[in-house]
Write an enzyme that holds these catalytic residues in place. Structure first.
Site, PDB file in Angstrom:
ATOM      1  N   TRP A 173       0.855  -1.195   0.000  1.00 11.77           N
ATOM      2  CA  TRP A 173       0.000   0.000   0.000  1.00 11.77           C
ATOM      3  C   TRP A 173       0.887   1.239   0.000  1.00 11.77           C
ATOM      4  CZ3 TRP A 173      -4.712  -1.172  -1.191  1.00 11.77           C
ATOM      5  CH2 TRP A 173      -5.707  -0.190  -1.173  1.00 11.77           C
ATOM      6  N   ASP A 227      -0.300  10.892  -0.668  1.00 10.57           N
ATOM      7  CA  ASP A 227      -1.366  11.897  -0.577  1.00 10.57           C
ATOM      8  C   ASP A 227      -2.688  11.272  -0.161  1.00 10.57           C
ATOM      9  OD1 ASP A 227      -1.829  10.490  -2.966  1.00 10.57           O
ATOM     10  OD2 ASP A 227      -2.626  12.250  -3.981  1.00 10.57           O
ATOM     11  N   GLU A 230      -3.859   8.430  -2.098  1.00  8.12           N
ATOM     12  CA  GLU A 230      -3.031   7.230  -1.934  1.00  8.12           C
ATOM     13  C   GLU A 230      -2.261   6.862  -3.191  1.00  8.12           C
ATOM     14  OE1 GLU A 230      -5.068   4.679   1.343  1.00  8.12           O
ATOM     15  OE2 GLU A 230      -6.344   4.598  -0.431  1.00  8.12           O
ATOM     16  N   GLU A 454     -19.095   6.062  -4.585  1.00  9.16           N
ATOM     17  CA  GLU A 454     -17.869   6.847  -4.677  1.00  9.16           C
ATOM     18  C   GLU A 454     -17.893   7.764  -5.899  1.00  9.16           C
ATOM     19  OE1 GLU A 454     -13.399   5.433  -4.114  1.00  9.16           O
ATOM     20  OE2 GLU A 454     -14.200   4.821  -6.064  1.00  9.16           O
TER      21      GLU A 454
END
Length: 489
Positions: A173, A227, A230, A454
């Site tokens: 990640w 950020d 991501e 989203e």
């Protein structure tokens, strides 16, 4: 305590407004069916939305219809938030980004999303206090303190997300994400201020956690990180803004001026993000991640103004460089998506995405879409700007903001001043409010049966990406609060 099952059931009943809100300068009031069964938490959510008046300009039937829908969607969004807190199978205080567990899997608690979400819950509590909402706030604190003391891959407070059982996510990640601790510190300070009659809880539980996060911010503020989207490793305007707010809030809360000096260093750095392009460029010192954000335009700069502005004119919603950046972002998205072809003449804004070069489509990388929360950021920004101008008693046009104001007054030039209560001031305020309303109208068009995922498909207008995105609902709550003349803290 588990509120999500009740809140989720309530979502099915909220197809019509369940309360009425008095609206300043409108001819009609919006009202609806108040017979929906509620728990005390849901009652608090309903009451919170109905406590203040909207500072909008005209009293047309279209305005009244939009006001009624905003009331309706506020209730739906508040209960949508509650449905995603303490969902079945999670530990206490887990706030899922979305109930979606597949295509995409968003069933995690992101530190950033959770902190921003709990601030919407806090707004509900501050407007209409209840024991149930106090429990939600304390559940958040419990989960976050556990997360702060959990082993993580980055071995730092900037670990971005956690599993439903409270453990940290250990897969690959973008980490660290150092905006998270800053947003969490601000959220906990706001909770402490709201619960100030509970001195032992504030002193023994909240204060040590707040100090731990603030000390981390002092240590890492000038270091690169990923950020809020991501995707990019660098030094980010958004991250610096939320860090500055956390430190200033912390200096006041802890009576510790040592945090103020770091906040002042951050202010100096923030000024370097505005340059020859006449807008704020989102990232400096790019050191990894996506390398295709060539314009530097990013809606996160406006979100930063909404969540981290402190009313001091430093990159606040009504400040000149933020307004200039909003115009640049609006223009770049005007013809980027097919659905924006119906804008302007129909009273709809342009649908707004994260940034123009975006490739994330909600599942993978192709052509990106507008986001509900990015579109709502414009509505919130403009209503917060109006509140700021009214508090200041005037609007001062600068070189940076002249083009923004020329949208509403062709004679606006640097040096133009609009004094509160003058016809010119009222005209500008009314025009900016009308512009803000078009962003609500855009969201209304695509929020199917009140739900907000989203993203919005750039061609069809259908909802895509993670369903019932908690951040979308939180963004609506704060945008509606600004619309109603009571911007959230």
């Amino acid at each position: 305590m588990k509120l999500s099952s009740v809140a989720a059931a309530l979502l099915l009943t909220l197809a019509t407004p369940v309360f009425s809100v008095p609206l300043e300068r409108r001819a009609a009031e919006s009202s609806g069916d108040s017979s929906v069964p509620t728990t005390s938490a849901a009652v608090s959510a309903t009451s919170a939305a109905s406590s203040s008046s909207a500072p909008v300009a005209s009293a047309t039937p279209a305005d009244s219809e939009l006001a009624s829908w905003i009331d309706e969607e506020t209730t739906f969004s508040q209960n949508g938030i509650l449905a995603n807190i303490n969902p079945e199978g999670s530990v206490t205080g887990f706030i899922t980004a979305s109930p979606s567990k597949d295509s995409p899997d968003y069933f995690y608690s992101w530190t950033r999303d959770s902190a921003l979400t709990i601030r919407s819950v806090l707004h509900m509590y501050n407007t209409s206090p209840s024991d149930d909402l106090v429990a939600v706030l304390k559940d958040f604190v419990t989960f976050q303190i556990n997360a702060m003391n959990t082993d993580t891959v980055c071995d730092c407070l900037g670990e971005p997300k956690f599993n439903a059982d409270g453990s940290s996510y250990t897969g690959a990640w973008g980490r660290p994400q150092n905006d998270g601790p800053a947003e969490r510190a601000t959220a906990m300070i706001l909770i402490a201020n709201a619960l100030n009659d509970n001195s032992s809880y504030v002193e023994d539980t909240l204060t040590p956690a707040i100090k731990q996060d603030l000390d981390y911010v002092v240590e890492t503020w000038d270091q690169t990180c990923y950020d809020l989207w991501e995707e990019v490793n660098g030094l980010h305007f958004f991250t610096l803004m939320v860090m500055r707010r956390a430190l200033i809030d912390g200096a006041s809360f802890l009576s510790d001026d040592s945090y103020t000096s770091t906040a002042q260093e951050i202010e100096t750095k923030l000024d370097s993000f505005y340059g020859d392009k006449d807008y704020i460029e989102v990232t400096q010192q790019l050191s990894g991640g996506a390398d295709y954000k060539s314009s530097g335009l990013d809606t996160s700069t406006l979100i930063a103004a909404n969540v981290a502005g402190l009313g001091d004119g430093i990159y606040t919603p009504g400040s000149d460089k933020i307004l200039a950046t909003s115009l640049a972002i609006k223009e770049v998205f005007s013809d980027l998506y097919a659905i924006n072809a119906d804008s302007n003449s129909t009273g709809l804004s342009y649908a707004i995405g994260r940034y123009p070069e975006d490739k994330y489509d909600g599942l993978g990388t192709s052509e990106a879409n507008p986001w509900f929360l990015c579109t709502l950021a414009f509505a919130e920004l403009y209503y917060r700007a109006i509140d700021e101008w009214k508090s200041a008693g005037s609007i001062e046009v600068t070189d940076a903001s002249a083009a923004f104001f020329q949208q509403f007054d062709s004679s606006a030039v640097s040096g133009t001043s609009y004094t509160a209560d003058s016809d010119d001031f009222n005209s500008i305020v009314q025009a900016v409010a009308a512009e803000a309303d078009t962003y609500f109208a855009r969201v209304q068009k695509h929020a199917s049966d009140n739900t907000m995922s989203e993203q919005i498909d750039r061609d069809s207008g259908e909802e895509v990406g993670a369903k019932d995105l908690t951040w979308s609902y939180a963004a609506f709550v704060t945008a509606a609060a600004a619309y109603n003349g009571s911007p959230s803290a």
